[in-house]
Design a protein around this motif. Structure first.
Motif, mmCIF file in Angstrom:
data_model
loop_
_atom_site.group_PDB
_atom_site.id
_atom_site.type_symbol
_atom_site.label_atom_id
_atom_site.label_comp_id
_atom_site.label_asym_id
_atom_site.label_seq_id
_atom_site.Cartn_x
_atom_site.Cartn_y
_atom_site.Cartn_z
ATOM 1 N N ARG A 252 0.603 -1.114 0.026
ATOM 2 C CA ARG A 252 -0.004 0.193 -0.059
ATOM 3 C C ARG A 252 0.799 1.194 0.097
ATOM 4 N NH1 ARG A 252 -5.319 1.151 1.378
ATOM 5 N NH2 ARG A 252 -5.682 -0.934 2.110
ATOM 6 N N MET A 253 2.038 1.366 0.829
ATOM 7 C CA MET A 253 2.861 2.420 0.707
ATOM 8 C C MET A 253 3.528 2.781 -0.570
ATOM 9 S SD MET A 253 2.673 4.057 3.791
ATOM 10 C CE MET A 253 4.074 5.025 3.391
ATOM 11 N N LEU A 254 3.853 1.575 -1.132
ATOM 12 C CA LEU A 254 4.428 1.700 -2.650
ATOM 13 C C LEU A 254 3.539 2.258 -3.633
ATOM 14 C CD1 LEU A 254 7.023 0.784 -4.344
ATOM 15 C CD2 LEU A 254 5.786 -1.311 -4.862
ATOM 16 N N TRP A 255 2.355 1.847 -3.483
ATOM 17 C CA TRP A 255 1.229 2.328 -4.218
ATOM 18 C C TRP A 255 0.883 3.721 -4.058
ATOM 19 C CZ3 TRP A 255 -3.645 4.070 -2.500
ATOM 20 C CH2 TRP A 255 -4.362 4.368 -3.467
ATOM 21 N N MET A 256 1.027 4.338 -2.956
ATOM 22 C CA MET A 256 0.763 5.785 -2.551
ATOM 23 C C MET A 256 1.824 6.538 -3.033
ATOM 24 S SD MET A 256 -0.750 5.429 1.496
ATOM 25 C CE MET A 256 -0.549 7.048 1.610
ATOM 26 N N ARG A 257 3.204 5.989 -3.011
ATOM 27 C CA ARG A 257 4.217 6.788 -3.512
ATOM 28 C C ARG A 257 4.245 6.737 -4.945
ATOM 29 N NH1 ARG A 257 7.317 3.832 0.328
ATOM 30 N NH2 ARG A 257 7.887 2.403 -1.157
ATOM 31 N N ALA A 258 3.656 5.682 -5.729
ATOM 32 C CA ALA A 258 3.763 5.544 -6.935
ATOM 33 C C ALA A 258 2.521 6.594 -7.559
ATOM 34 C CB ALA A 258 3.490 3.894 -7.557
ATOM 35 N N ILE A 259 1.395 6.444 -6.982
ATOM 36 C CA ILE A 259 0.210 7.239 -7.364
ATOM 37 C C ILE A 259 0.920 9.004 -7.265
ATOM 38 C CG2 ILE A 259 -1.760 8.365 -6.548
ATOM 39 C CD1 ILE A 259 -2.221 5.898 -8.187
ATOM 40 N N GLU A 260 1.405 9.219 -6.350
ATOM 41 C CA GLU A 260 2.148 10.824 -5.971
ATOM 42 C C GLU A 260 3.101 10.800 -7.508
ATOM 43 O OE1 GLU A 260 2.545 14.411 -5.037
ATOM 44 O OE2 GLU A 260 1.119 12.790 -4.170
ATOM 45 N N LYS A 261 3.646 10.013 -7.720
ATOM 46 C CA LYS A 261 4.716 10.417 -8.954
ATOM 47 C C LYS A 261 3.947 10.429 -10.207
ATOM 48 C CE LYS A 261 8.896 10.178 -6.988
ATOM 49 N NZ LYS A 261 9.607 11.443 -7.260
ATOM 50 N N LEU A 262 3.045 9.371 -10.334
ATOM 51 C CA LEU A 262 1.879 9.503 -11.376
ATOM 52 C C LEU A 262 1.381 10.924 -11.602
ATOM 53 C CD1 LEU A 262 0.824 8.156 -14.037
ATOM 54 C CD2 LEU A 262 -0.589 6.958 -12.423
ATOM 55 N N ARG A 263 0.810 11.384 -10.522
ATOM 56 C CA ARG A 263 0.231 12.626 -10.429
ATOM 57 C C ARG A 263 1.158 13.789 -10.913
ATOM 58 N NH1 ARG A 263 -2.950 11.384 -4.960
ATOM 59 N NH2 ARG A 263 -4.716 10.703 -5.801
ATOM 60 N N GLU A 264 2.367 13.562 -10.335
ATOM 61 C CA GLU A 264 3.500 14.744 -10.875
ATOM 62 C C GLU A 264 3.537 14.762 -12.396
ATOM 63 O OE1 GLU A 264 6.925 14.024 -8.478
ATOM 64 O OE2 GLU A 264 6.117 14.363 -6.459
ATOM 65 N N ALA A 265 3.724 13.353 -12.543
ATOM 66 C CA ALA A 265 4.076 13.277 -14.404
ATOM 67 C C ALA A 265 2.800 13.792 -15.186
ATOM 68 C CB ALA A 265 4.404 11.645 -14.535
#
Length: 210
Positions: A190-203
């Motif tokens: 879940r923590m990995l997913w949260m970081r991934a979503i944040e990176k995706l939003r930035e992109a």
């Protein structure tokens, strides 16, 4: 490819159907990211050492280019669906070939109809993410462009981020299942997913402001 370049799906499709070869090449190239994202969920783990997602996408695009005159639709959504069917067919054929070599009957494991259904469901889940990233109501063509942009952004993420997003948002897995697939605890997944979503939003934010 930036957003201004992406806002051409309908025009490119129309030009390609009128016989413009350059427009067809540009149109097909714009779908590379989308097809790769779907390939991560469609490609059976048992044959990934023999056939990569990039190989599967390249094969599918070559087939689409060769058979483009057989496409009878008129909209980007119909074209997307047509490409998806080609991808699924090629993925299924690759798995069937592999399993037949092992004297197993692939069709008893996952009938082609189920593979197509799974791909359509993956497409729907991926499509729903475009609204989740702050996009308002859009035309059909704009939605297809947003879908392409989102797919390209996912493909540019680091491997673990891309994998967790695909497992969660393309395959639709629960975090307990994602944890098992990625050899992590559910909390770590879940923590990995949260970081991934944040990176995706930035992109995605970077793309929309270009």
């Amino acid at each position: 490819m930036n957003k201004s370049q992406q806002r051409q799906a309908t025009r490119l499709l129309r030009l390609a159907q009128s016989g413009d070869a350059a427009s067809l090449d540009t149109l097909l190239a714009s779908y590379i990211g989308y097809l790769k994202v779907l390939s991560h969920s469609q490609l059976d783990p048992r044959i990934r050492v023999r056939l990569s997602a990039s190989d599967l996408v390249q094969e599918s695009l070559l087939e689409a280019h060769r058979d483009f005159t057989k496409f009878v639709g008129t909209t980007p959504a119909e074209f997307t669906g047509w490409l998806r069917k080609i991808l699924v067919h090629n993925a299924a054929r690759a798995v069937e070939t592999h399993l037949l070599a092992e004297k197993r009957d692939f069709r008893r494991e996952r009938p082609f109809e189920l593979l197509h259904k799974a791909a359509d469901e993956s497409h729907d889940r991926l499509s729903s993410m475009t609204a989740a990233h702050g996009r308002g109501p859009a035309s059909e063509a704009e939605h297809q462009d947003d879908l392409t942009l989102l797919s390209d952004a996912i493909e540019q993420l680091p491997e673990e981020y891309r994998e967790v997003i695909v497992l969660r948002h393309v395959e639709g897995l629960k975090f307990t299942d994602i944890a098992a697939r990625m050899d992590r605890t559910a909390g770590a997944a879940r923590m990995l997913w949260m970081r991934a979503i944040e990176k995706l939003r930035e992109a995605m934010s970077d793309v929309t402001h270009e």
